[in-house]
Design an enzyme around this catalytic site. Sequence first.
Site, short mmCIF file in Angstrom:
data_model
loop_
_atom_site.label_atom_id
_atom_site.label_comp_id
_atom_site.label_asym_id
_atom_site.label_seq_id
_atom_site.Cartn_x
_atom_site.Cartn_y
_atom_site.Cartn_z
N LYS A 44 38.00 26.57 40.91
CA LYS A 44 37.69 27.89 41.32
C LYS A 44 37.04 28.64 40.10
O LYS A 44 37.97 27.34 38.90
CB LYS A 44 38.64 28.22 42.07
N ARG A 142 51.66 37.43 48.47
CA ARG A 142 49.94 37.88 47.71
C ARG A 142 48.67 37.95 49.66
O ARG A 142 49.20 39.03 50.25
CB ARG A 142 49.23 36.66 46.78
N HIS A 174 50.63 29.31 49.47
CA HIS A 174 50.75 29.07 48.87
C HIS A 174 52.46 29.88 48.38
O HIS A 174 52.90 30.51 48.63
CB HIS A 174 50.01 30.42 47.71
N ARG A 230 46.78 20.78 46.72
CA ARG A 230 45.64 21.40 46.03
C ARG A 230 46.42 21.66 44.56
O ARG A 230 46.10 22.97 43.95
CB ARG A 230 46.06 23.15 46.70
N TYR A 276 38.54 43.06 10.79
CA TYR A 276 38.97 44.87 11.29
C TYR A 276 40.11 45.18 10.53
O TYR A 276 41.30 44.63 11.04
CB TYR A 276 38.52 45.13 12.26
N CYS A 329 37.69 38.77 16.31
CA CYS A 329 36.37 39.95 16.23
C CYS A 329 35.92 39.88 17.45
O CYS A 329 35.49 38.99 17.71
CB CYS A 329 35.71 40.21 15.00
N ASP A 331 32.57 38.35 17.44
CA ASP A 331 31.66 37.53 17.60
C ASP A 331 32.05 36.29 16.76
O ASP A 331 31.98 35.09 16.54
CB ASP A 331 30.32 37.31 17.79
C1 LIG Z 1 44.61 28.30 42.15
C2 LIG Z 1 45.25 28.15 43.36
C3 LIG Z 1 45.75 26.06 43.07
C4 LIG Z 1 45.62 25.91 41.72
O1 LIG Z 1 46.77 25.92 41.46
P1 LIG Z 1 47.66 25.48 40.26
O2 LIG Z 1 48.53 25.73 39.55
O3 LIG Z 1 45.91 25.27 38.65
O4 LIG Z 1 47.44 23.86 40.52
C5 LIG Z 1 45.83 25.79 44.66
N1 LIG Z 1 46.52 27.14 45.86
C6 LIG Z 1 45.65 28.33 46.04
C7 LIG Z 1 45.56 28.76 46.47
C8 LIG Z 1 45.22 28.61 44.38
O5 LIG Z 1 44.77 30.38 44.51
#
Ligand SMILES: *Cc1c(COP(=O)(O)O)cnc(C)c1O
Length: 394
Positions: A44, A142, A174, A230, A276, A329, A331
């Site tokens: 992602k 979540r 998750h 994952r 700045y 800044c 850039d």
């Molecule tokens: C981003 C994400 C992951 C991967 O998480 P990491 O901490 O980068 O390994 C796995 N599952 C879900 C649902 C996520 O949103």
Amino acid sequence: MVTHDFARPSVPHAEVRVDLDAIRANVAELAVRAGGADVMAVVKADAYGHGLVPVARAALEAGASWLGTAVLTEALALRAAGVTARVLAWLCAPGERWSDAVAADVDVSASAPWAVGEIAAAARETGRVARVHLKVDSGLGRSGAPRQAWAGLVDEALKAQAEGVLEVVGLWSHLAFADEPGHPENAAQLEAFNAAVAFAESRGARPEVRHLANSAATLALPDTHFDLVRPGLAVYGLSPIPDQVASADVGLRPAMSVRARLTLVKRVPAGHGVSYSHLYTTDRETTLGLVPLGYADGVPRHASSGAGAGPGAPVLVNGVTRRVAGRVCMDQFVLDLRDDAVQAGDEVVLFGGGEGEPTAQQWAEACQTISYEIVSRFAPRLPRTYVGAGVERP
Ligand SMILES: *Cc1c(COP(=O)(O)O)cnc(C)c1O
């Protein structure tokens, strides 16, 4: 070996360099640590800023069998690039392009009955069977169906499965505290997930994969591996539990380095304000070096130093580590290079994985954030260049 397009730097001043050999080595290491579970490389957010398609291909070459994206457009971009591996896209909204997902053979996730309804409608329309992963909120708070709504979601999905329009191929959740492996919430979530799986199976679900573990859980919580892990951050060679293990301790190698060239070097007297608001003032006659990267490129403004700001993020110039001087800044930012032997055009490494190079983790600490945010925020205007086996040299 598949060859990758070498993204020829379109600008000479800076680049994000990605080592695809590191990606491959990290995925191979994670596959070992996953035990018998398959690996879904999470790509992602443009592969955490590393470049979606080159990273996806490298991960698949190294043994990942699944790819994970948040939004559907990322999954469809993989298909458009010719990637045929299993892909799960888990962040979808009402009115999503479900038909495109089903037609492109992308697995999707449902946390609520409306999603099952929309997916089933898209499947009827396209005449193909949709593959769905049902998500339970096992405690993160979540996405995922809350526990009291799980039965309704499961039954709705199994009804559509009986009709033949979709298949419940996954059950998943998750973790909230995987980065604190000893936290009691991990055991509570594992128990809740096991109960949700047992319930769905008791209703007749026969999932191909049950999955719960992110990078931290892949490394530190083997009970959470189930059929598929994952990992995201660990694929890129960064530690998700930096206060417990450095990436090298678990056989991971950072894949990204951010490099620039000094665009100007000049001598200034003591007492000279820098950038700045003059947060930083030279304490002696010194050399200032200008780095052509700023917050519009993804350098956090929190990397600034001086009055009221943080310590300044570290940068390597000709073998010497210096810190950002004054404000970052849009850039550019400035370095105080003292009497270092430097000239315009010399290379500056913001962070990377090589000898003496600052790390993304050190940048995260200097900016009071996590390494995830450091690597994933570099902007598209910076070219990604790829190194490693299979990369065609220009
Ligand atoms: C981003 C994400 C992951 C991967 O998480 P990491 O901490 O980068 O390994 C796995 N599952 C879900 C649902 C996520 O949103």
